[in-house]
Design a protein around this motif. Structure first.
Motif, mmCIF file in Angstrom:
data_model
loop_
_atom_site.group_PDB
_atom_site.id
_atom_site.type_symbol
_atom_site.label_atom_id
_atom_site.label_comp_id
_atom_site.label_asym_id
_atom_site.label_seq_id
_atom_site.Cartn_x
_atom_site.Cartn_y
_atom_site.Cartn_z
ATOM 1 N N LEU A 117 0.820 -1.220 0.000
ATOM 2 C CA LEU A 117 0.000 0.000 0.000
ATOM 3 C C LEU A 117 0.849 1.265 0.000
ATOM 4 O O LEU A 117 0.516 2.249 -0.646
ATOM 5 N N GLU A 118 1.914 1.238 0.789
ATOM 6 C CA GLU A 118 2.785 2.408 0.964
ATOM 7 C C GLU A 118 4.236 1.992 0.724
ATOM 8 O O GLU A 118 4.965 1.689 1.667
ATOM 9 N N PRO A 119 4.657 1.972 -0.537
ATOM 10 C CA PRO A 119 5.993 1.439 -0.885
ATOM 11 C C PRO A 119 7.177 2.130 -0.205
ATOM 12 O O PRO A 119 8.241 1.545 -0.100
ATOM 13 N N GLN A 120 7.004 3.344 0.287
ATOM 14 C CA GLN A 120 8.116 4.058 0.925
ATOM 15 C C GLN A 120 7.989 4.117 2.448
ATOM 16 O O GLN A 120 8.644 4.932 3.089
ATOM 17 N N HIS A 121 7.171 3.239 3.020
ATOM 18 C CA HIS A 121 6.951 3.264 4.474
ATOM 19 C C HIS A 121 8.260 2.924 5.186
ATOM 20 O O HIS A 121 8.751 1.806 5.122
#
Length: 144
Positions: A117-121
């Motif tokens: 969902l959030e590739p840069q988390h």
């Protein structure tokens, strides 16, 4: 002030639509943030009512998990993530709690779902790299 106004408005909405779990969940959010609005004890009652109306209401599950600890909180977060696989708050909560319980591989599963969902988390990337290194997979660790 503004909080008291929100509280009254939500209490009215609960009376107008007593079968709407969203109002109970929003009411709980206000209650959680203020002892004058009832605090965690009242928030718990509101969230339990929301879950009676809708047992898989993701936001109610996530908020109730914040009032619990350990396995009980984890079960609520996992239920929320299953009910709404795009609920990043549930995914992050389940991952973090699994991590704090020492269940690194289970945490990695949740962190991977969060990264989808959030590739840069940031913390998901860091924790997945840590798991890869623990498994002595430097090739996989470099991917994070």
């Amino acid at each position: 002030g503004d909080e008291r106004c929100q509280l009254r408005a939500l209490q009215q909405l609960v009376k107008l639509e007593p079968r709407n779990p969203d109002w109970y969940t929003k009411l709980a959010t206000v209650q959680m943030g203020s002892s004058s609005a009832g605090g965690p004890a009242e928030a718990k009652v509101s969230l339990e009512r929301a879950l009676q109306l809708s047992p898989s209401h993701p936001q109610a599950l996530v908020k109730l998990a914040r009032l619990k600890e350990g396995r009980e909180a984890l079960e609520l977060l996992e239920r929320a993530a299953k009910a709404d696989p795009k609920c990043s708050e549930a995914l992050e909560g389940a991952a973090s709690l699994q991590w704090s319980l020492g269940n690194r591989l289970e945490a990695a599963t949740w962190y991977k779902a969060l990264l989808a969902l959030e590739p840069q988390h940031g913390s998901a990337l860091c924790r997945l790299a840590t798991v890869a290194l623990m498994e002595q997979s430097t090739y996989e660790a470099r991917a994070f």
